[in-house]
Design a protein around this motif. Structure first.
Motif, PDB file in Angstrom:
ATOM      1  N   VAL A  39       0.873  -1.171   0.000  1.00  0.00           N
ATOM      2  CA  VAL A  39       0.000   0.000   0.000  1.00  0.00           C
ATOM      3  C   VAL A  39       0.908   1.218   0.000  1.00  0.00           C
ATOM      4  N   ARG A  40       0.689   2.116  -0.957  1.00  0.00           N
ATOM      5  CA  ARG A  40       1.512   3.314  -1.079  1.00  0.00           C
ATOM      6  C   ARG A  40       0.691   4.537  -0.681  1.00  0.00           C
ATOM      7  N   ILE A  41       1.370   5.529  -0.148  1.00  0.00           N
ATOM      8  CA  ILE A  41       0.701   6.778   0.223  1.00  0.00           C
ATOM      9  C   ILE A  41       1.006   7.850  -0.814  1.00  0.00           C
ATOM     10  N   VAL A  42      -0.064   8.495  -1.283  1.00  0.00           N
ATOM     11  CA  VAL A  42       0.071   9.716  -2.065  1.00  0.00           C
ATOM     12  C   VAL A  42      -0.394  10.847  -1.155  1.00  0.00           C
ATOM     13  N   LYS A 100      -1.481  14.686   0.144  1.00  0.00           N
ATOM     14  CA  LYS A 100      -2.548  15.528  -0.389  1.00  0.00           C
ATOM     15  C   LYS A 100      -2.059  16.470  -1.484  1.00  0.00           C
ATOM     16  N   ASP A 101      -0.725  16.708  -1.527  1.00  0.00           N
ATOM     17  CA  ASP A 101      -0.202  17.527  -2.617  1.00  0.00           C
ATOM     18  C   ASP A 101       0.351  16.672  -3.761  1.00  0.00           C
ATOM     19  N   GLY A 102      -0.008  15.402  -3.773  1.00  0.00           N
ATOM     20  CA  GLY A 102       0.285  14.561  -4.937  1.00  0.00           C
ATOM     21  C   GLY A 102       1.641  13.888  -4.936  1.00  0.00           C
ATOM     22  N   LYS A 103       2.315  13.869  -3.801  1.00  0.00           N
ATOM     23  CA  LYS A 103       3.631  13.229  -3.763  1.00  0.00           C
ATOM     24  C   LYS A 103       3.484  11.760  -3.363  1.00  0.00           C
ATOM     25  N   LEU A 104       4.088  10.891  -4.162  1.00  0.00           N
ATOM     26  CA  LEU A 104       4.081   9.458  -3.838  1.00  0.00           C
ATOM     27  C   LEU A 104       5.255   9.174  -2.911  1.00  0.00           C
ATOM     28  N   LEU A 105       4.949   8.748  -1.700  1.00  0.00           N
ATOM     29  CA  LEU A 105       6.011   8.463  -0.746  1.00  0.00           C
ATOM     30  C   LEU A 105       6.757   7.199  -1.171  1.00  0.00           C
ATOM     31  N   ALA A 106       8.068   7.257  -1.045  1.00  0.00           N
ATOM     32  CA  ALA A 106       8.891   6.148  -1.537  1.00  0.00           C
ATOM     33  C   ALA A 106       8.675   4.875  -0.724  1.00  0.00           C
ATOM     34  N   LYS A 107       8.583   5.018   0.578  1.00  0.00           N
ATOM     35  CA  LYS A 107       8.456   3.836   1.424  1.00  0.00           C
ATOM     36  C   LYS A 107       6.981   3.448   1.533  1.00  0.00           C
TER      37      LYS A 107
END
Lengths: 472, 164
Positions: free
Chosen positions: A79-82, A84-91
């Motif tokens: 499961v990846r987190i994006v 609220k400003d649209g950045k995909l977290l690497a971990k």
């Protein structure tokens, strides 16, 4: 100017009311919506890219915790987190590929297998619980619903140790074949967890699962995960439609009416909320009304969208595999006739050839309906959105109060292979797409990366935004 | 820059390398503009909105002689080449036949061997390249994201061979 603004506001309110009138389930096949309709206001929308770099994204959800984070399920088991400003977290937020030293926890051998869905507990901010639904490798592809608790000191990354320490298997559903797993989990407005499960697979429902109340396949399930003691996996709500009917009881041959006999379903699975479904991969509640939409992937002929009013008592039979929605199963030609079983869909659209050797449809067709969510914002004003996996069409389904019927409108045809969608805490509908194959699956990490998109008013596309390509 | 006009298919090119350097290579008939980008790739357009299609090299991808010839002529140089067809068949079986069937008759995806096509540009090599490289709608994904242009030309040559 103020007067004009006020008039516009009144008009907007009237319009919203007119589109939200007395919706009803179709009572006859001619009340079912087909392609070619128009939603009130003939809305124009666009799909704006939020983020990309996602490996086979097949599920998306919000935690509704005020963070604005968007959680995207990657089929492989992450499961990846994006942000609220649209950045995909690497971990990854969750990585089930690493919790088991014997290999990935998730079975991904077929494209319909993987980590399908994540749902956050209604009380997530307090208890840190979230739930995922995936096909399990150790359990030979069985569907597992797992509860995991977030460490408040690490809100964006749940470590492997934290997963193992807090994991609770809520439900384990054996799976006979590798397809038609279903997959979405969502909390309803009643606080219960709803789970969609496909008919177990193969084709044509060889196990008659859709109509068999003794199996969990081909159903929408409803369970209570808020148990007083975690030694109890879950509870069955007392008002589930078969919770009482499923009980064993002493036999009475006399003094009982036939109607009462007909309601006894001893041995039925009490978790069942609705049945007669084929592969309801995505379903969504309207957060404004509590109404429920189910997008049920069809076989070779028709794709169906079902609807339940907010005050449904459950127990709906959607007909599979006695029917394929408003059509016969099997459908053998243009004039196949059959009795209608159960509850009709509100809308349907055909495959390119809706019956064997049919003339090929020129427009308005697809192959797999993927529900995205209810858009309670302009210009959609309560329409349910769905995308098609094969044709890239984006559909809107809504009630036309003037015509007193449901309308199905093709909003646009895109280049996207839709795989899932959901409603975020800001109310916007988002969708994810993959570049994956069906029978020529290359593996969950082998495909070009997919993306996350937001459905917006076409006249309000942010400057510089990347918009999904559409057929002109 | 060579401008090889195929028999019966004269082409006109405008070449824009780097900034504004352009070159017109002659002849009447079909014309298209060649842009900078990937070593002088022609200006391709998307089959779904006719907008520009950007050609990007995959990591490690090199422009082969075959691709260069295609850029210059608009013709797939691998058509009819037995070795290229064998390579194209292998790629077709991996990526295409699930939707289009082994014989190209179509299932989830449309027929590749009929006389009518959803995208009329399919009948030209440039048009077919645009469909395969840039993708069409839904499940007809942009194969330029996973295959080199040279591989796409090999698949195209094999697809052309399916029509008997």
């Amino acid at each position: 100017m103020r007067v004009m603004t006020a008039m516009a506001a009144v008009a907007a309110i009237c319009f919203a009311v007119s589109t939200a009138g007395a919706q009803t389930v179709p009572k006859s096949r001619d009340e079912v919506a087909y392609p070619g309709g128009h939603l009130p206001g003939n809305p124009k929308v666009a799909l704006v890219k939020i983020a990309d770099g996602l490996h086979d994204p097949v599920g998306v959800a919000s935690a509704f915790d005020g963070s604005g984070r968007i959680f995207v399920c990657e089929r492989v088991g992450r499961v990846r987190i994006v942000t609220k400003d649209g950045k995909l977290l690497a971990k990854p937020f969750l990585d089930l590929t690493k919790i088991n030293p014997l290999g990935n926890e998730v079975q991904t051998g077929f494209v319909e297998q993987g980590l399908w869905s994540i749902a956050f507990d209604p009380d997530f901010k307090k208890n840190g619980y979230f739930y995922v639904h995936y096909s399990s490798l150790p359990f030979n592809g069985a569907g597992v619903i797992l509860r995991v608790t977030v460490d408040p000191n690490s809100p964006d990354v749940v470590s492997s140790e934290q997963v193992v320490k807090t994991a609770k298997i809520v439900m384990l559903i054996p799976q006979p074949y590798y397809n038609h797993n279903g997959g979405m989990i969502q909390f309803g407005p009643d606080g219960y967890l709803y789970i969609s499960r496909g008919d177990g697979g193969w084709e044509g429902d060889p196990l008659n699962a859709g109509q068999d109340l003794h199996v969990l396949w081909g159903k929408l399930l409803r369970i209570n995960v808020h148990v007083p003691d975690d030694s109890i996996p879950y509870l069955v709500p007392n008002d589930n439609p078969f919770a009482q009917a499923a009980r064993n009881r002493l036999m009475f041959l006399f003094g009982v009416t036939e109607e009462a006999f007909s309601k006894i379903k001893m041995g039925a699975k009490p978790e069942i909320w609705a049945y007669g479904l084929r592969n309801p991969y995505q379903f969504h509640f309207d957060k404004k009304t509590g109404n429920l939409f189910i997008a049920d992937v069809g076989q070779n002929s028709w794709e169906n969208i079902f609807w339940q009013p907010h005050d449904s008592k459950g127990g709906e039979n959607y007909g599979w595999s006695l029917n394929a929605g408003a059509h016969c199963f099997p459908i053998t030609g243009p004039n196949t006739t059959c009795p209608q079983v159960g509850v009709l869909p509100i809308a349907n659209y055909p495959h390119e050839q809706p019956y064997p050797d049919a003339p090929k449809e020129k427009t308005g067709f697809g192959c797999a309906v993927i529900g995205l969510g209810v858009a309670n914002y302009a210009p959609l004003n309560g329409a349910y959105l769905a995308g098609d996996w094969c044709s890239g069409r984006l559909w809107g389904v809504g009630w036309d109060n003037a015509a007193k019927k449901w309308q199905l409108q093709e909003l646009e045809q895109t280049q996207l292979q839709f795989t899932a969608g959901n409603v975020l805490e800001d109310g916007s509908v988002v969708a994810v797409n993959c570049y994956c194959f069906y029978t020529a699956d290359q593996g969950p990490l082998a495909n070009p990366v997919g993306a996350l998109w937001r459905v917006v008013d076409a006249s309000k596309v942010p400057a510089g935004a990347e918009v999904a390509r559409t057929v002109k | 820059m060579k401008s090889n006009s195929m028999p019966g298919r004269p082409l006109r090119f405008a070449i824009l390398r780097g900034s504004v350097r352009s070159l017109l290579a002659s002849a009447a008939g079909i014309s298209f503009v060649v842009l900078a980008g990937a070593a002088g790739a022609p200006q391709f357009t998307s089959p779904i909105d006719n907008g520009p299609l950007e050609i990007k090299l995959l990591p490690g991808e090199k422009i082969t002689e075959g691709v260069q010839k295609f850029y210059e002529t608009g013709q797939d140089p691998y058509k009819g080449d037995p070795q290229a067809l064998a390579e194209g068949k292998d790629l077709y079986e991996t990526y295409c036949q699930a939707c289009h069937m082994p014989d190209g008759s179509g299932r989830i995806g449309p027929s590749l061997i009929g006389d009518t096509h959803h995208y009329p540009r399919f009948t030209t090599d440039k048009g077919m390249f645009e469909i395969v490289y840039g993708g069409a709608t839904g499940a007809m994904q942009p194969f330029g994201k996973r295959l080199t242009q040279d591989q796409i030309l090999h698949v195209m040559a094999y697809v052309r061979s399916l029509k008997k």
